[in-house]
Design a protein around this motif. Structure first.
Motif, PDB file in Angstrom:
ATOM      1  N   LEU A  31       0.847  -1.194   0.000  1.00  0.00           N
ATOM      2  CA  LEU A  31       0.000   0.000   0.000  1.00  0.00           C
ATOM      3  C   LEU A  31       0.880   1.239   0.000  1.00  0.00           C
ATOM      4  O   LEU A  31       2.001   1.218   0.514  1.00  0.00           O
ATOM      5  CB  LEU A  31      -0.909   0.019   1.237  1.00  0.00           C
ATOM      6  N   GLN A  32       0.334   2.334  -0.575  1.00  0.00           N
ATOM      7  CA  GLN A  32       1.102   3.569  -0.682  1.00  0.00           C
ATOM      8  C   GLN A  32       0.253   4.782  -0.318  1.00  0.00           C
ATOM      9  O   GLN A  32      -0.941   4.841  -0.625  1.00  0.00           O
ATOM     10  CB  GLN A  32       1.628   3.751  -2.106  1.00  0.00           C
ATOM     11  N   HIS A  33       0.895   5.741   0.337  1.00  0.00           N
ATOM     12  CA  HIS A  33       0.250   7.038   0.596  1.00  0.00           C
ATOM     13  C   HIS A  33       1.268   8.137   0.338  1.00  0.00           C
ATOM     14  O   HIS A  33       2.417   8.048   0.795  1.00  0.00           O
ATOM     15  CB  HIS A  33      -0.243   7.141   2.040  1.00  0.00           C
ATOM     16  N   ILE A  34       0.839   9.172  -0.405  1.00  0.00           N
ATOM     17  CA  ILE A  34       1.688  10.327  -0.660  1.00  0.00           C
ATOM     18  C   ILE A  34       1.143  11.488   0.164  1.00  0.00           C
ATOM     19  O   ILE A  34       0.032  11.976  -0.072  1.00  0.00           O
ATOM     20  CB  ILE A  34       1.728  10.687  -2.160  1.00  0.00           C
ATOM     21  N   LEU A  84       6.032  13.470   1.192  1.00  0.00           N
ATOM     22  CA  LEU A  84       6.542  12.189   1.685  1.00  0.00           C
ATOM     23  C   LEU A  84       5.776  11.042   1.040  1.00  0.00           C
ATOM     24  O   LEU A  84       4.545  10.990   1.110  1.00  0.00           O
ATOM     25  CB  LEU A  84       6.395  12.103   3.212  1.00  0.00           C
ATOM     26  N   THR A  85       6.503  10.140   0.388  1.00  0.00           N
ATOM     27  CA  THR A  85       5.897   8.953  -0.216  1.00  0.00           C
ATOM     28  C   THR A  85       6.212   7.740   0.657  1.00  0.00           C
ATOM     29  O   THR A  85       7.381   7.423   0.896  1.00  0.00           O
ATOM     30  CB  THR A  85       6.415   8.716  -1.642  1.00  0.00           C
ATOM     31  N   THR A  86       5.155   7.092   1.155  1.00  0.00           N
ATOM     32  CA  THR A  86       5.318   5.946   2.059  1.00  0.00           C
ATOM     33  C   THR A  86       4.732   4.694   1.433  1.00  0.00           C
ATOM     34  O   THR A  86       3.592   4.708   0.951  1.00  0.00           O
ATOM     35  CB  THR A  86       4.614   6.209   3.398  1.00  0.00           C
ATOM     36  N   ARG A 117      10.276   8.042   1.509  1.00  0.00           N
ATOM     37  CA  ARG A 117      11.239   8.991   0.954  1.00  0.00           C
ATOM     38  C   ARG A 117      10.599  10.372   0.906  1.00  0.00           C
ATOM     39  O   ARG A 117       9.385  10.501   0.685  1.00  0.00           O
ATOM     40  CB  ARG A 117      11.686   8.573  -0.453  1.00  0.00           C
ATOM     41  N   THR A 118      11.419  11.390   1.108  1.00  0.00           N
ATOM     42  CA  THR A 118      10.915  12.756   1.167  1.00  0.00           C
ATOM     43  C   THR A 118      11.602  13.639   0.129  1.00  0.00           C
ATOM     44  O   THR A 118      12.733  13.366  -0.269  1.00  0.00           O
ATOM     45  CB  THR A 118      11.131  13.358   2.569  1.00  0.00           C
ATOM     46  N   LEU A 164      14.447  12.897   8.433  1.00  0.00           N
ATOM     47  CA  LEU A 164      14.688  12.229   7.147  1.00  0.00           C
ATOM     48  C   LEU A 164      15.011  13.286   6.103  1.00  0.00           C
ATOM     49  O   LEU A 164      14.264  14.265   5.947  1.00  0.00           O
ATOM     50  CB  LEU A 164      13.459  11.431   6.716  1.00  0.00           C
ATOM     51  N   ASN A 165      16.117  13.087   5.390  1.00  0.00           N
ATOM     52  CA  ASN A 165      16.552  14.017   4.355  1.00  0.00           C
ATOM     53  C   ASN A 165      16.294  13.458   2.964  1.00  0.00           C
ATOM     54  O   ASN A 165      16.188  12.232   2.790  1.00  0.00           O
ATOM     55  CB  ASN A 165      18.058  14.302   4.506  1.00  0.00           C
ATOM     56  N   PRO A 166      16.200  14.324   1.958  1.00  0.00           N
ATOM     57  CA  PRO A 166      16.080  13.838   0.577  1.00  0.00           C
ATOM     58  C   PRO A 166      17.246  12.913   0.245  1.00  0.00           C
ATOM     59  O   PRO A 166      18.390  13.165   0.635  1.00  0.00           O
ATOM     60  CB  PRO A 166      16.131  15.129  -0.251  1.00  0.00           C
TER      61      PRO A 166
END
Length: 367
Positions: free
Chosen positions: A137-140, A152-154, A173-174, A346-348
């Motif tokens: 599953l994904q949430h942006i 943030l994409t999880t 990732r951010t 969290l960094n890019p």
């Protein structure tokens, strides 16, 4: 061989889009009959059915039979994925890259909790993969949502295998420096989700930790760590949970809601907790690469002994105070305001990688 079955759980309005959307349920089933059901509302664990030593299946997770139940009881976060930052952020503010960041204060306008007014538990997640042993599953989360910088994409991969291991791998990732500390808020009772307080007191618990995060009366960290040796918070060996609950009965919480600083090497998935219900033989192990474990005993559920009306869950089951436990893998609460705590920045270009495996099984009645 694990089967993955999809069905329709209901419909709801996605708060991110303000559009009605389907809530899909995916059930992972082993050949032995163990199963895990996940719904796309909040990336929520809705059911886990586990056999006892006689092979009898019981659902050991608190939850609801329909979407309405989850909305009615949204403050309980049963089974939900919590983010962008789980637990608490004191005063709803912190510094990031030298800038003051203000996030929503969704509790008494005093502090931030579990991602804010519309956290990850409240959104409808996208299905981006169906695999032979699970789903992804994904949430942006948009830049600025609830005050957090950076899109943030999880992704969460849920998987189950024939040895009774149910795993979650959470990756994020951010696009800009931000704070990330996700968890899952499932409540368990290994005797059965509606078996109540009496059976919870039968459970045996071990947590591999020598310290807990010290907190004030609002459960906000003081910045100190407290040693647990020779206290009711010492679960370094398998001990009766009922005995320990009785020992903290006169404390303000009258139960447990503490972040344990687990003894494990950074970035290695290791055993951090074990729970056994001797009467059914069911046990659960928690393996993770996270440094914190929030142990809770459902202190906020209605207290029948004081006239509270039970929370009605799946199949009409009554959910009551101290009728379940939760072991939430995460980093420490309010870590953004305590430089000595494991960082949640969290960094890019960096990958947030949170792994947890719940291993279920059964053993003879004698522990």
């Amino acid at each position: 061989m694990v089967r993955v079955i999809e069905d329709m759980f209901g419909i709801a309005v996605n708060p991110m889009m303000q559009k009605t959307d389907r809530i899909r349920r995916f059930t992972l089933i082993t050949e032995r009959g163990m199963s895990v059901s996940i719904i796309t509302l909040g990336a929520t664990i809705q059911s886990i059915k586990v056999p006892d030593f006689n092979g009898k299946l019981e659902d050991v997770v608190l939850g609801y039979d329909d979407v309405a139940g989850y909305y009615r009881n949204s403050g309980g976060y049963f089974g939900a994925t919590i983010g962008r930052v789980a637990n608490k952020v004191a005063c709803g503010r912190f510094k990031l890259c030298g800038k003051d960041i203000n996030v929503s204060r969704n509790v008494k306008d005093r502090y931030h909790q579990h991602g804010g007014f519309i956290g990850f538990d409240a959104v409808i997640w996208d299905v981006v993969g169906v695999h032979k042993d699970g789903i992804t599953l994904q949430h942006i989360s948009p830049d600025g949502h609830e005050g957090y910088p950076g899109e943030l994409t999880t992704n969460i991969n849920f998987s189950l295998n024939e040895t009774g291991c149910f795993g979650m791998r959470i990756e994020a990732r951010t696009k800009a420096t931000t704070a990330v500390n996700l968890t899952n808020h499932t409540y368990f009772n290994l005797a059965g989700h509606g078996a109540g307080k009496e059976t919870l007191y039968q459970h045996m618990l071990m947590i591999k930790a020598q310290k807990i995060v010290d907190v004030d009366h609002e459960l906000l960290p003081t910045g100190k760590l407290m040693r647990v040796r020779s206290t009711p918070y010492d679960f370094s060996s398998l001990v009766n949970l009922g005995k320990r609950l009785n020992q903290v009965a006169t404390c303000p919480l009258s139960g447990f809601n503490n972040n344990f600083c687990v003894d494990c090497s950074p970035n290695r998935v290791q055993l951090v907790a074990r729970v056994v219900h001797p009467c059914s033989g069911r046990y659960m192990e928690v393996h993770t690469n996270q440094p914190g474990l929030q142990f809770m005993t459902a202190n906020d559920l209605p207290d029948e002994e004081c006239g509270g009306v039970p929370n009605v869950g799946k199949g009409g089951a009554n959910y009551v105070r101290h009728g379940a436990f939760s072991l939430q893998t995460q980093k420490y609460p309010d870590a953004v305001n305590h430089c000595d705590f494991p960082t949640i920045v969290l960094n890019p270009g960096q990958l947030y990688d949170h792994q947890v495996v719940y291993r279920f099984g059964s053993c003879p009645k004698r522990v």
